[in-house]
Design a protein around this motif. Sequence first.
Motif, PDB file in Angstrom:
ATOM      1  N   ASN A  52     -24.513   3.840-109.581  1.00  0.00           N
ATOM      2  CA  ASN A  52     -24.523   5.291-109.728  1.00  0.00           C
ATOM      3  C   ASN A  52     -25.970   5.772-109.686  1.00  0.00           C
ATOM      4  O   ASN A  52     -26.728   5.564-110.627  1.00  0.00           O
ATOM      5  N   PHE A  53     -26.345   6.396-108.563  1.00  0.00           N
ATOM      6  CA  PHE A  53     -27.672   6.990-108.452  1.00  0.00           C
ATOM      7  C   PHE A  53     -27.562   8.416-108.970  1.00  0.00           C
ATOM      8  O   PHE A  53     -26.843   9.239-108.395  1.00  0.00           O
ATOM      9  N   SER A  54     -28.238   8.693-110.088  1.00  0.00           N
ATOM     10  CA  SER A  54     -28.099   9.995-110.735  1.00  0.00           C
ATOM     11  C   SER A  54     -29.443  10.466-111.264  1.00  0.00           C
ATOM     12  O   SER A  54     -30.448   9.797-111.091  1.00  0.00           O
ATOM     13  N   ALA A  55     -29.433  11.636-111.895  1.00  0.00           N
ATOM     14  CA  ALA A  55     -30.650  12.198-112.469  1.00  0.00           C
ATOM     15  C   ALA A  55     -30.312  12.880-113.793  1.00  0.00           C
ATOM     16  O   ALA A  55     -29.247  13.480-113.935  1.00  0.00           O
ATOM     17  N   SER A  56     -31.231  12.783-114.744  1.00  0.00           N
ATOM     18  CA  SER A  56     -30.984  13.313-116.082  1.00  0.00           C
ATOM     19  C   SER A  56     -30.834  14.833-116.091  1.00  0.00           C
ATOM     20  O   SER A  56     -30.159  15.389-116.944  1.00  0.00           O
ATOM     21  N   TRP A  57     -31.431  15.523-115.124  1.00  0.00           N
ATOM     22  CA  TRP A  57     -31.382  16.993-115.063  1.00  0.00           C
ATOM     23  C   TRP A  57     -30.167  17.504-114.298  1.00  0.00           C
ATOM     24  O   TRP A  57     -29.928  18.705-114.233  1.00  0.00           O
ATOM     25  N   CYS A  58     -29.388  16.615-113.719  1.00  0.00           N
ATOM     26  CA  CYS A  58     -28.274  16.985-112.836  1.00  0.00           C
ATOM     27  C   CYS A  58     -26.995  17.223-113.644  1.00  0.00           C
ATOM     28  O   CYS A  58     -26.482  16.304-114.279  1.00  0.00           O
ATOM     29  N   GLY A  59     -26.518  18.456-113.636  1.00  0.00           N
ATOM     30  CA  GLY A  59     -25.298  18.811-114.375  1.00  0.00           C
ATOM     31  C   GLY A  59     -24.087  17.982-113.990  1.00  0.00           C
ATOM     32  O   GLY A  59     -23.419  17.416-114.865  1.00  0.00           O
ATOM     33  N   PRO A  60     -23.758  17.862-112.694  1.00  0.00           N
ATOM     34  CA  PRO A  60     -22.611  17.036-112.303  1.00  0.00           C
ATOM     35  C   PRO A  60     -22.763  15.566-112.721  1.00  0.00           C
ATOM     36  O   PRO A  60     -21.773  14.916-113.078  1.00  0.00           O
ATOM     37  N   CYS A  61     -24.002  15.060-112.708  1.00  0.00           N
ATOM     38  CA  CYS A  61     -24.235  13.673-113.151  1.00  0.00           C
ATOM     39  C   CYS A  61     -23.884  13.524-114.628  1.00  0.00           C
ATOM     40  O   CYS A  61     -23.225  12.565-115.035  1.00  0.00           O
ATOM     41  N   ARG A  62     -24.325  14.494-115.434  1.00  0.00           N
ATOM     42  CA  ARG A  62     -24.032  14.456-116.869  1.00  0.00           C
ATOM     43  C   ARG A  62     -22.528  14.615-117.116  1.00  0.00           C
ATOM     44  O   ARG A  62     -21.982  14.032-118.036  1.00  0.00           O
ATOM     45  N   MET A  63     -21.874  15.407-116.275  1.00  0.00           N
ATOM     46  CA  MET A  63     -20.437  15.647-116.426  1.00  0.00           C
ATOM     47  C   MET A  63     -19.633  14.371-116.127  1.00  0.00           C
ATOM     48  O   MET A  63     -18.667  14.067-116.809  1.00  0.00           O
ATOM     49  N   VAL A  64     -20.042  13.612-115.125  1.00  0.00           N
ATOM     50  CA  VAL A  64     -19.272  12.434-114.726  1.00  0.00           C
ATOM     51  C   VAL A  64     -19.657  11.180-115.535  1.00  0.00           C
ATOM     52  O   VAL A  64     -18.898  10.226-115.578  1.00  0.00           O
ATOM     53  N   ALA A  65     -20.813  11.194-116.205  1.00  0.00           N
ATOM     54  CA  ALA A  65     -21.314  10.011-116.921  1.00  0.00           C
ATOM     55  C   ALA A  65     -20.335   9.444-117.952  1.00  0.00           C
ATOM     56  O   ALA A  65     -20.092   8.237-117.963  1.00  0.00           O
ATOM     57  N   PRO A  66     -19.725  10.272-118.834  1.00  0.00           N
ATOM     58  CA  PRO A  66     -18.793   9.696-119.804  1.00  0.00           C
ATOM     59  C   PRO A  66     -17.573   9.052-119.127  1.00  0.00           C
ATOM     60  O   PRO A  66     -17.072   8.018-119.570  1.00  0.00           O
ATOM     61  N   PHE A  67     -17.115   9.646-118.036  1.00  0.00           N
ATOM     62  CA  PHE A  67     -15.993   9.101-117.278  1.00  0.00           C
ATOM     63  C   PHE A  67     -16.377   7.762-116.642  1.00  0.00           C
ATOM     64  O   PHE A  67     -15.594   6.804-116.648  1.00  0.00           O
ATOM     65  N   TYR A  68     -17.594   7.683-116.120  1.00  0.00           N
ATOM     66  CA  TYR A  68     -18.116   6.449-115.531  1.00  0.00           C
ATOM     67  C   TYR A  68     -18.158   5.346-116.590  1.00  0.00           C
ATOM     68  O   TYR A  68     -17.758   4.206-116.321  1.00  0.00           O
ATOM     69  N   CYS A  69     -18.591   5.697-117.808  1.00  0.00           N
ATOM     70  CA  CYS A  69     -18.611   4.733-118.918  1.00  0.00           C
ATOM     71  C   CYS A  69     -17.198   4.266-119.257  1.00  0.00           C
ATOM     72  O   CYS A  69     -16.966   3.076-119.492  1.00  0.00           O
ATOM     73  N   GLU A  70     -16.253   5.213-119.280  1.00  0.00           N
ATOM     74  CA  GLU A  70     -14.844   4.875-119.530  1.00  0.00           C
ATOM     75  C   GLU A  70     -14.327   3.886-118.494  1.00  0.00           C
ATOM     76  O   GLU A  70     -13.665   2.902-118.828  1.00  0.00           O
TER      77      GLU A  70
END
Length: 139
Positions: A52-70
């Motif tokens: 998962n290539f993401s960024a800490s400032w990216c809203g969609p990245c933060r939104m999908v992160a808990p789901f990715y952890c799940e």
Amino acid sequence: MGCCLPKPKNDGDESVHNAEFVGGNVHLITTKESWDQKLTEAKRDGKIVIANFSASWCGPCRMVAPFYCELSEKHPTLMFLTIDVDELTEFSASWDIKATPTFFFLKDGQQIDKLVGANKPELQKKIISIVDSETTLQK
């Protein structure tokens, strides 16, 4: 679905912690060496890698992160990695990241699939498809 375009480089102190991007069985990649180490480990263990290539400032990245952890907890036969595109700028550029989040699916270090954007249903569908195909191959 949601995705962010790369943020312009800023020399200001933006020490945002990536705690929200890790958890479950997700490994945070902070160096090229740790990336190589995890890919070697995955190859040795016969695991498919979801990067998962993401960024800490990216809203969609933060939104999908808990789901990715799940998903990482539900599918321990896969290896889940997160790479912050701002921390590993050159490395991320070598993967031609145009928007975040971008998910790469790798087998033996080779790309087998890719998903751009925080599309939870599509991410889950791709992961289930990979798990199913691996289970079929092992029979």
